[in-house]
Design a protein around this motif. Structure first.
Motif, PDB file in Angstrom:
ATOM      1  N   LEU A  78     -40.584  -3.901  -6.495  1.00  0.00           N
ATOM      2  CA  LEU A  78     -40.441  -2.754  -7.377  1.00  0.00           C
ATOM      3  C   LEU A  78     -39.203  -3.015  -8.219  1.00  0.00           C
ATOM      4  N   THR A  79     -39.328  -2.896  -9.533  1.00  0.00           N
ATOM      5  CA  THR A  79     -38.150  -3.116 -10.384  1.00  0.00           C
ATOM      6  C   THR A  79     -38.050  -1.974 -11.387  1.00  0.00           C
ATOM      7  N   SER A  80     -36.823  -1.677 -11.760  1.00  0.00           N
ATOM      8  CA  SER A  80     -36.649  -0.627 -12.766  1.00  0.00           C
ATOM      9  C   SER A  80     -36.765  -1.250 -14.149  1.00  0.00           C
ATOM     10  N   LEU A  81     -37.261  -0.460 -15.074  1.00  0.00           N
ATOM     11  CA  LEU A  81     -37.417  -0.946 -16.446  1.00  0.00           C
ATOM     12  C   LEU A  81     -36.450  -0.160 -17.354  1.00  0.00           C
ATOM     13  N   PRO A  82     -35.844  -0.704 -18.375  1.00  0.00           N
ATOM     14  CA  PRO A  82     -36.095  -2.069 -18.850  1.00  0.00           C
ATOM     15  C   PRO A  82     -35.134  -3.100 -18.260  1.00  0.00           C
ATOM     16  N   SER A  83     -34.309  -2.692 -17.271  1.00  0.00           N
ATOM     17  CA  SER A  83     -33.267  -3.630 -16.805  1.00  0.00           C
ATOM     18  C   SER A  83     -33.802  -4.667 -15.811  1.00  0.00           C
ATOM     19  N   PHE A  84     -35.002  -4.450 -15.242  1.00  0.00           N
ATOM     20  CA  PHE A  84     -35.593  -5.318 -14.222  1.00  0.00           C
ATOM     21  C   PHE A  84     -34.692  -5.459 -12.984  1.00  0.00           C
ATOM     22  N   THR A  85     -33.988  -4.379 -12.656  1.00  0.00           N
ATOM     23  CA  THR A  85     -33.190  -4.369 -11.431  1.00  0.00           C
ATOM     24  C   THR A  85     -34.149  -4.176 -10.249  1.00  0.00           C
ATOM     25  N   VAL A  86     -33.996  -5.030  -9.231  1.00  0.00           N
ATOM     26  CA  VAL A  86     -34.900  -4.937  -8.080  1.00  0.00           C
ATOM     27  C   VAL A  86     -34.528  -3.723  -7.233  1.00  0.00           C
ATOM     28  N   LEU A  87     -35.535  -2.917  -6.910  1.00  0.00           N
ATOM     29  CA  LEU A  87     -35.293  -1.712  -6.111  1.00  0.00           C
ATOM     30  C   LEU A  87     -35.768  -1.970  -4.678  1.00  0.00           C
ATOM     31  N   ASP A  88     -35.040  -2.834  -3.981  1.00  0.00           N
ATOM     32  CA  ASP A  88     -35.427  -3.271  -2.636  1.00  0.00           C
ATOM     33  C   ASP A  88     -35.616  -2.118  -1.661  1.00  0.00           C
ATOM     34  N   ASP A  89     -34.672  -1.182  -1.712  1.00  0.00           N
ATOM     35  CA  ASP A  89     -34.678  -0.117  -0.705  1.00  0.00           C
ATOM     36  C   ASP A  89     -35.858   0.836  -0.869  1.00  0.00           C
ATOM     37  N   ALA A  90     -36.460   0.846  -2.036  1.00  0.00           N
ATOM     38  CA  ALA A  90     -37.505   1.837  -2.308  1.00  0.00           C
ATOM     39  C   ALA A  90     -38.901   1.355  -1.916  1.00  0.00           C
ATOM     40  N   LEU A  91     -38.997   0.119  -1.380  1.00  0.00           N
ATOM     41  CA  LEU A  91     -40.323  -0.401  -1.021  1.00  0.00           C
ATOM     42  C   LEU A  91     -40.278  -1.013   0.378  1.00  0.00           C
ATOM     43  N   ILE A  92     -41.182  -0.581   1.223  1.00  0.00           N
ATOM     44  CA  ILE A  92     -41.247  -1.192   2.556  1.00  0.00           C
ATOM     45  C   ILE A  92     -42.704  -1.539   2.905  1.00  0.00           C
ATOM     46  N   PHE A  93     -42.854  -2.496   3.816  1.00  0.00           N
ATOM     47  CA  PHE A  93     -44.173  -2.806   4.371  1.00  0.00           C
ATOM     48  C   PHE A  93     -44.287  -2.096   5.706  1.00  0.00           C
ATOM     49  N   ASP A  94     -45.393  -1.423   5.901  1.00  0.00           N
ATOM     50  CA  ASP A  94     -45.585  -0.723   7.165  1.00  0.00           C
ATOM     51  C   ASP A  94     -46.918  -1.157   7.773  1.00  0.00           C
ATOM     52  N   GLU A  95     -46.887  -1.435   9.071  1.00  0.00           N
ATOM     53  CA  GLU A  95     -48.084  -1.919   9.780  1.00  0.00           C
ATOM     54  C   GLU A  95     -49.283  -0.984   9.613  1.00  0.00           C
ATOM     55  N   ASN A  96     -49.011   0.301   9.663  1.00  0.00           N
ATOM     56  CA  ASN A  96     -50.102   1.281   9.628  1.00  0.00           C
ATOM     57  C   ASN A  96     -50.441   1.771   8.227  1.00  0.00           C
ATOM     58  N   ASP A  97     -49.437   1.828   7.375  1.00  0.00           N
ATOM     59  CA  ASP A  97     -49.654   2.424   6.056  1.00  0.00           C
ATOM     60  C   ASP A  97     -49.735   1.403   4.924  1.00  0.00           C
ATOM     61  N   GLY A  98     -49.417   0.163   5.195  1.00  0.00           N
ATOM     62  CA  GLY A  98     -49.436  -0.854   4.135  1.00  0.00           C
ATOM     63  C   GLY A  98     -48.132  -0.839   3.353  1.00  0.00           C
ATOM     64  N   ILE A  99     -48.249  -0.807   2.032  1.00  0.00           N
ATOM     65  CA  ILE A  99     -47.046  -0.803   1.193  1.00  0.00           C
ATOM     66  C   ILE A  99     -46.625   0.659   0.982  1.00  0.00           C
ATOM     67  N   VAL A 100     -45.373   0.929   1.221  1.00  0.00           N
ATOM     68  CA  VAL A 100     -44.898   2.313   1.099  1.00  0.00           C
ATOM     69  C   VAL A 100     -43.752   2.361   0.083  1.00  0.00           C
ATOM     70  N   LEU A 101     -43.938   3.201  -0.938  1.00  0.00           N
ATOM     71  CA  LEU A 101     -42.873   3.406  -1.911  1.00  0.00           C
ATOM     72  C   LEU A 101     -42.118   4.659  -1.491  1.00  0.00           C
ATOM     73  N   SER A 102     -40.849   4.499  -1.271  1.00  0.00           N
ATOM     74  CA  SER A 102     -40.051   5.629  -0.803  1.00  0.00           C
ATOM     75  C   SER A 102     -39.096   6.041  -1.924  1.00  0.00           C
ATOM     76  N   LEU A 103     -39.438   7.144  -2.541  1.00  0.00           N
ATOM     77  CA  LEU A 103     -38.692   7.527  -3.734  1.00  0.00           C
ATOM     78  C   LEU A 103     -37.336   8.149  -3.413  1.00  0.00           C
ATOM     79  N   ASP A 104     -37.153   8.509  -2.148  1.00  0.00           N
ATOM     80  CA  ASP A 104     -35.825   8.990  -1.750  1.00  0.00           C
ATOM     81  C   ASP A 104     -34.783   7.900  -1.938  1.00  0.00           C
ATOM     82  N   HIS A 105     -35.278   6.662  -1.885  1.00  0.00           N
ATOM     83  CA  HIS A 105     -34.354   5.532  -2.000  1.00  0.00           C
ATOM     84  C   HIS A 105     -34.262   4.985  -3.417  1.00  0.00           C
ATOM     85  N   MET A 106     -34.803   5.727  -4.326  1.00  0.00           N
ATOM     86  CA  MET A 106     -34.749   5.294  -5.724  1.00  0.00           C
ATOM     87  C   MET A 106     -33.424   5.757  -6.329  1.00  0.00           C
ATOM     88  N   PRO A 107     -32.685   4.872  -7.003  1.00  0.00           N
ATOM     89  CA  PRO A 107     -31.412   5.311  -7.587  1.00  0.00           C
ATOM     90  C   PRO A 107     -31.634   6.412  -8.625  1.00  0.00           C
TER      91      PRO A 107
END
Lengths: 323, 341
Positions: A78-107
């Motif tokens: 996940l990257t922010s536009l237009p700066s292309f800063t990687v938003l590592d904390d806002a994306l996790i892999f979960d065994e049960n749910d797959g890819i999870v975007l967590s917007l609480d962790h979005m700057p």
């Protein structure tokens, strides 16, 4: 008409799987304003990327967690536009749910985001259903270049659903037949020397052995290649190493060189000394804006033959009639 | 690829049509344009090819009439793609052309014309001797003379007819090499295929093609070979890792059996299997065993091109062979090749 039977239906079904996936992903992101839907097919790597650009709708409350049930993703970011800063904390892999975007962790202050997910392509014959690729099987006798072409089969379903589609690294394997050129350069006297050498090794008859040994020595002296048969073969092998052979190739048009390797013919005794042909791998990309490409692979035959001829001492060289 | 354009304006971005192809090969073509005011595209073709596939055109948006294809609309503006099917013809060379016309109110407002030459090989017997003389293991009389009078590769297999007194056989050492090679090949395939659990068919094709003796006299077999060959080639083209694994299988299988057949033997086989004008002998090292005296050989020549087309065989008149001693002679020795390279 036959095009329906030639894989288009299947093609749409398969490309449709990706398009449906893009649709479903867009649906999961319905709290946002989806601003771009793109797919990149990485052909030689056997995977594809989905790229979704989306932005926060002003004044609309967000789902804090977005679950995307993709479990075979090879990579997601996940990257922010237009700066292309990687938003590592806002994306996790979960065994049960797959890819999870967590917007609480979005700057704070990030309102345009690019989601990229890479998945494997499971169908080996996927590409032939989407793209028609062809290389020339062999050129006319006096021609040394091979044509290559790639074109999308149908654009509309792709254009209707995607903002961008990029098919990257479509491989093309051209068979550059070199054996006739090699045969024509190798002096008859040297071939005879090899035959006598082989018979000498194989015969058990003492009288015949002596006579063959005398003939072998006479030929080797005449050819100035005494005891040098193996060295000659080594030099030929060297010339045909892919790293050397690529200097006799030229790519013209919208294709680029990738690699080459030695190949024999399925139809004759497997070769381990000299290849029947060199298989040359070149690549091209297709996009919705450039749905068809053409290219030409040129084999610099004259240069190849000149260097090949240098392997043999002058006295044994065959005088070739050059066109 | 350079083409002769005869364009009334500059709306055409790119046109592709090969300028030469083997008869029977599919002929792809496309045209890309921008900002062209037209109401129909007409493709005129002369003296060749039938439409096989058409891209970016709805099923009800085109018609075929005589030598023309009329495209009333494309699905996405700016691109039209087609594939034509060429066929083997009586003529060795066919000079043809294809013409794209952008029509407006019945007039051709942009025209793009392209030439295409379709070629094919053909094997011709230039001389069949009534008899061949072998002295001290070598043929001393005029040999059978053959020539590829067309263009393109011929894969040629010699066979002795059922009635022939002299038979053609594979040398023992070659048989031993093949046996060893196939054993290793099988083992290597087993190891590699575990990495491709969904693609068993690729390895079935690979084993089939490697083990099957290429025989242009067997039409159903050749069709099977052709199908599997194309399929495997496509898979190799689309997958780089698979391609590398298959190359490795071949390399390992050859090098593990290198002791059975010498480098020199291999090199000689390679050289003797290449005749003139792109004729490749499938069984050049197969041999005839003769005892001292007179024998009759009845030869049949089966060949095909690189598309593995079905081509009628050539049956030679019976030839009497006289040898001054017992001899084991490789089949390539019976022939002389005439014509160009």
């Amino acid at each position: 008409m036959s095009y329906e039977d030639k894989g288009l239906k299947v093609g749409i079904r398969d490309v449709g799987e990706i398009i449906n996936l893009v649709d479903r992903l867009s649906g999961r992101l319905n709290a946002f304003n989806v601003i771009g839907r793109g797919v990149t097919l990485n052909v030689s790597q056997g995977n594809f990327d989905i790229e979704l650009g989306f932005e926060v709708r002003p004044g609309r409350p967000l789902n804090r967690v977005v679950k995307i049930p993709i479990f075979d993703a090879q990579r997601a970011n996940l990257t922010s536009l237009p700066s292309f800063t990687v938003l590592d904390d806002a994306l996790i892999f979960d065994e049960n749910d797959g890819i999870v975007l967590s917007l609480d962790h979005m700057p704070d202050g990030v309102d345009s985001i690019l989601l990229n997910i890479r998945c494997p392509l499971k169908h080996r014959r996927f590409m032939s259903m989407l793209v028609n690729k062809q290389v020339q099987i062999e050129p006319r006798n006096d021609v040394t270049s091979y044509w290559m072409t790639a074109q999308f089969k149908h654009l509309r379903p792709l254009r209707d659903k995607l903002d961008s589609l990029r098919v990257e690294d479509l491989d093309f394997l051209v068979r550059v037949h070199i054996e006739q050129n090699i045969k024509e350069i190798i002096p008859h006297a040297f071939i005879r020397q090899l035959e006598v050498g082989r018979d000498l090794l194989q015969t058990k008859d003492r009288e015949k052995k002596q006579s063959l040994a005398r003939e072998h020595l006479r030929l080797a002296q005449a050819n100035k290649l005494v005891g040098n048969e193996e060295k000659v073969i080594e030099k030929i092998e060297d010339l045909l190493k892919p790293s050397n052979f690529e200097s006799y190739l030229d790519l013209i048009g919208q294709f680029y060189y990738h690699d080459c390797f030695q190949a024999g013919s399925f139809f004759r005794v497997p070769n381990f000394v000299i290849p029947s042909m060199m298989r040359v791998v070149s690549k091209t990309n297709l996009t919705l804006e450039e749905p068809a490409k053409e290219g030409e692979l040129k084999f610099k035959r004259r240069e190849f033959e000149d260097n090949f001829e240098e392997i043999f001492p002058k006295s044994t060289k065959k005088r070739k009639k050059r066109k | 690829m350079k083409h002769t354009h005869n364009q009334i304006n500059l709306g055409i971005k790119s046109v592709f049509l090969p300028n030469n192809a083997l008869q029977g090969e599919d002929i792809p073509t496309f045209i890309l344009w921008k900002d062209v005011d037209y109401d129909q595209i007409i493709i005129k073709k002369y003296n060749c090819c039938t439409l096989k596939e058409i891209y970016n055109v709805a099923e009800n948006a085109y018609e075929i009439s005589d030598n023309q294809i009329l495209i009333n609309s494309v699905e996405v503006e700016g691109y039209l793609g087609l594939v034509f099917e060429s066929t083997r013809s009586e003529s060795l060379l066919i000079e043809t052309n294809l013409n794209y016309c952008f029509m407006k109110k019945g007039d051709c407002v942009i025209e793009s014309k392209h030439d295409l030459i379709l070629f094919r090989p053909e094997l011709e017997v230039k001389h069949t001797p009534k008899s061949l003389t072998i002295e001290e293991g070598r043929i001393t009389s005029r040999k059978i003379e053959l020539q590829n009078i067309g263009e393109g590769t011929c894969h040629l297999r010699f066979k002795a007819s059922e009635n022939s007194e002299v038979k053609i056989t594979q040398p023992k050492r070659l048989r031993e090499f093949f046996n060893g090679f196939f054993k290793t090949f099988n083992e290597e395939v087993k190891k590699v295929k575990t990495s491709y659990p969904n693609d068993d068919w690729i390895f079935e094709d690979l084993l089939f093609l490697t083990k099957t003796t290429f025989d242009p006299s067997n039409k159903p077999l050749m069709e099977e070979i052709n199908l599997r060959f194309k399929r495997l080639d496509e898979a190799m083209e689309d997958h780089e890792k698979l391609r590398k694994d298959i190359i490795r299988i071949f390399t390992v299988s050859i090098f593990k059996n290198i002791n059975i057949i010498t480098v020199m033997e291999q090199f000689i086989e390679y050289l003797q299997s290449i005749a003139k004008n792109r004729v490749k002998l499938i069984n050049s090292l197969d041999s005839i065993q003769l005892t001292q005296g007179n024998h009759i050989i009845e030869l049949e020549l089966y060949y095909t091109d690189l598309l593995l087309s079905d081509i009628p065989p050539i049956k030679l008149d019976p030839i009497s062979i006289t040898s001054d001693a017992d001899v084991d002679l490789s089949i390539y020795n019976l022939f002389n090749w005439t014509g160009g390279q």
